[in-house]
Write an enzyme that holds these catalytic residues in place. Structure first.
Site, PDB file in Angstrom:
ATOM      1  N   SER A  31      41.110  45.296  40.805  1.00  0.00           N
ATOM      2  CA  SER A  31      40.610  46.110  41.915  1.00  0.00           C
ATOM      3  C   SER A  31      41.717  47.047  42.372  1.00  0.00           C
ATOM      4  CB  SER A  31      40.220  45.231  43.104  1.00  0.00           C
ATOM      5  OG  SER A  31      39.375  44.203  42.697  1.00  0.00           O
ATOM      6  N   HIS A  62      33.459  47.428  39.383  1.00  0.00           N
ATOM      7  CA  HIS A  62      34.132  47.273  38.089  1.00  0.00           C
ATOM      8  C   HIS A  62      33.295  47.945  37.011  1.00  0.00           C
ATOM      9  CE1 HIS A  62      37.180  43.972  38.848  1.00  0.00           C
ATOM     10  NE2 HIS A  62      36.535  44.037  39.994  1.00  0.00           N
ATOM     11  N   HIS A  84      35.270  37.732  34.725  1.00  0.00           N
ATOM     12  CA  HIS A  84      35.756  36.642  35.572  1.00  0.00           C
ATOM     13  C   HIS A  84      35.016  35.344  35.259  1.00  0.00           C
ATOM     14  CE1 HIS A  84      36.578  40.348  37.889  1.00  0.00           C
ATOM     15  NE2 HIS A  84      37.636  39.705  38.322  1.00  0.00           N
ATOM     16  N   TYR A  86      34.090  33.176  37.373  1.00  0.00           N
ATOM     17  CA  TYR A  86      33.038  32.901  38.365  1.00  0.00           C
ATOM     18  C   TYR A  86      31.723  33.596  38.048  1.00  0.00           C
ATOM     19  CZ  TYR A  86      34.554  37.358  40.467  1.00  0.00           C
ATOM     20  OH  TYR A  86      34.901  38.668  40.672  1.00  0.00           O
ATOM     21  N   GLU A  87      31.758  34.519  37.078  1.00  0.00           N
ATOM     22  CA  GLU A  87      30.505  35.176  36.710  1.00  0.00           C
ATOM     23  C   GLU A  87      29.608  34.246  35.888  1.00  0.00           C
ATOM     24  OE1 GLU A  87      31.032  39.533  35.590  1.00  0.00           O
ATOM     25  OE2 GLU A  87      33.100  38.848  35.779  1.00  0.00           O
ATOM     26  N   ALA A 114      43.937  42.176  42.233  1.00  0.00           N
ATOM     27  CA  ALA A 114      44.065  42.110  43.689  1.00  0.00           C
ATOM     28  C   ALA A 114      44.141  40.633  44.030  1.00  0.00           C
ATOM     29  CB  ALA A 114      42.863  42.747  44.363  1.00  0.00           C
ATOM     30  N   MET A 212      41.472  35.163  41.535  1.00  0.00           N
ATOM     31  CA  MET A 212      40.385  34.593  40.724  1.00  0.00           C
ATOM     32  C   MET A 212      40.413  35.081  39.283  1.00  0.00           C
ATOM     33  SD  MET A 212      37.386  35.216  43.546  1.00  0.00           S
ATOM     34  CE  MET A 212      37.709  34.978  45.305  1.00  0.00           C
ATOM     35  N   SER A 213      41.585  35.498  38.823  1.00  0.00           N
ATOM     36  CA  SER A 213      41.663  36.019  37.446  1.00  0.00           C
ATOM     37  C   SER A 213      43.069  35.800  36.896  1.00  0.00           C
ATOM     38  CB  SER A 213      41.347  37.520  37.443  1.00  0.00           C
ATOM     39  OG  SER A 213      42.357  38.240  38.146  1.00  0.00           O
ATOM     40  N   ASN A 236      45.161  41.389  50.934  1.00  0.00           N
ATOM     41  CA  ASN A 236      44.925  40.737  52.229  1.00  0.00           C
ATOM     42  C   ASN A 236      45.813  39.511  52.302  1.00  0.00           C
ATOM     43  OD1 ASN A 236      42.731  39.911  50.065  1.00  0.00           O
ATOM     44  ND2 ASN A 236      43.123  38.115  51.350  1.00  0.00           N
ATOM     45  N   HIS A 248      35.025  41.368  50.563  1.00  0.00           N
ATOM     46  CA  HIS A 248      35.328  42.114  49.340  1.00  0.00           C
ATOM     47  C   HIS A 248      35.657  43.564  49.689  1.00  0.00           C
ATOM     48  CE1 HIS A 248      35.387  43.183  45.153  1.00  0.00           C
ATOM     49  NE2 HIS A 248      34.425  44.070  45.302  1.00  0.00           N
TER      50      HIS A 248
HETATM   51  N1  HPA Z   1      41.688  35.041  47.546  1.00  0.00           N
HETATM   52  C1  HPA Z   1      41.303  35.028  46.272  1.00  0.00           C
HETATM   53  N2  HPA Z   1      41.158  36.127  45.542  1.00  0.00           N
HETATM   54  C2  HPA Z   1      41.422  37.304  46.135  1.00  0.00           C
HETATM   55  C3  HPA Z   1      41.828  37.378  47.472  1.00  0.00           C
HETATM   56  C4  HPA Z   1      41.979  36.192  48.209  1.00  0.00           C
HETATM   57  O1  HPA Z   1      42.338  36.180  49.405  1.00  0.00           O
HETATM   58  N3  HPA Z   1      42.014  38.693  47.739  1.00  0.00           N
HETATM   59  C5  HPA Z   1      41.728  39.373  46.603  1.00  0.00           C
HETATM   60  N4  HPA Z   1      41.369  38.531  45.631  1.00  0.00           N
END
Ligand code: HPA
Length: 277
Positions: A31, A62, A84, A86-87, A114, A212-213, A236, A248
């Site tokens: 991202s 994406h 990913h 989670y998909e 990200a 998550m990747s 974040n 998101h």
């Molecule tokens: N947690 C998990 N994955 C993320 C986050 C987060 O705070 N920010 C961006 N991807």
């Protein structure tokens, strides 16, 4: 033949039929780097859906394609949109594109993402060079019969993120005047963000960022003997570290805000990495 390997080779044949380009560096865009394609002298693109059997990404924002081209004269292949876990894909599908880029010829894997910062010294908008990872909460992509053609059964993981490449990233950031944090990335499955105590757990375990990747791709690439480096955009702070709920949209907004310097750093690093290959 092993089914995972068979699928990979089928995809590889499908790519070879359509594209005649040998990349040296493979780049996975997270991202915020989604439009990094603008920084590439594009020679060809290939939509994932055109590759037979290829897992197609579903995350909003994406795109799903490979970009082949040059970054300041360096031949690269770029994944615009990753897959990913989670998909819902099996882990072997999640890392298929990484393996495919190695087969195309890439020696280096440059990972970007990200991530949430769990280190209190980090701020949203920081860039963090990944120095190590924790992948113990996701299924290992190498589970199953070992594919001897790709690598050994029990690969060493003592230096997943290449020391020399880390030095190059550090120097590139310094020369550009870009602040570069360093730390350990911990991958969880997602797609839900962490609870405050999960963020605390990540910190206690020694992580600096959570996402998550990435770690799954690094394992597959390390197995195949690629040199790896990675940068997280801290989009974040982890849940519970500030009063704001996570979304998101926030992740995307922060990633977009620092995209300029992120792109600059990646381009400079690619050129410098190529010099030492
Ligand atoms: N947690 C998990 N994955 C993320 C986050 C987060 O705070 N920010 C961006 N991807």
């Amino acid at each position: 033949m092993n089914q995972v390997y068979e699928k990979l080779m089928k995809c590889y044949e499908s790519v070879k039929e359509k594209i005649d380009f040998k990349p040296e560096i493979a780049l996975i865009l997270g991202s915020g780097l989604g439009d990094y394609g603008d920084s590439i002298q594009i020679e060809a693109t290939l939509d994932y859906k055109e590759i037979e059997g290829f897992p197609v990404s579903t995350v909003k924002g994406h795109k799903g394609r490979f970009i082949f081209g040059y970054v300041d004269g360096v031949p690269v292949v770029c994944m615009q949109g990753r897959v990913h876990y989670y998909e819902g894909y099996p882990m072997t599908d999640v890392v298929l594109p990484t393996r495919l880029m190695k087969l195309m010829g890439a020696k280096v894997l440059f990972l970007t993402n990200a991530a949430g910062g769990v280190n209190y010294n980090f701020s949203a908008g920081d860039l963090m060079m990944i120095t190590d990872q924790i992948a113990s909460f996701i299924p290992n992509p190498l589970i199953g019969e070992n594919i001897e053609e790709l690598g050994t059964r029990f690969p060493d993981m003592s230096e997943i993120y290449d020391k020399e490449l880390r030095e190059v990233l550090r120097k590139s950031a310094e020369e550009l005047g870009v602040k570069l944090q360093e730390g350990t990335y911990l991958q969880l499955t997602g797609p839900s963000f962490e609870s405050p105590h999960e963020v605390r757990m990540c910190r206690i375990l020694g992580a600096d960022a959570v996402g998550m990747s990435t770690a799954n791709e690094a394992i597959a690439a390390n197995h195949m003997g690629m040199k790896i480096c990675g940068i997280s955009c801290i989009s974040n702070l982890g849940c519970g570290m500030s009063d704001e709920p996570l979304s998101h949209e926030e992740v995307q907004e922060t990633a977009d805000r620092v995209a300029g310097q992120f792109k600059e750093l990646v381009s400079r690093a690619i050129v410098e990495i190529h010099k030492i290959l």
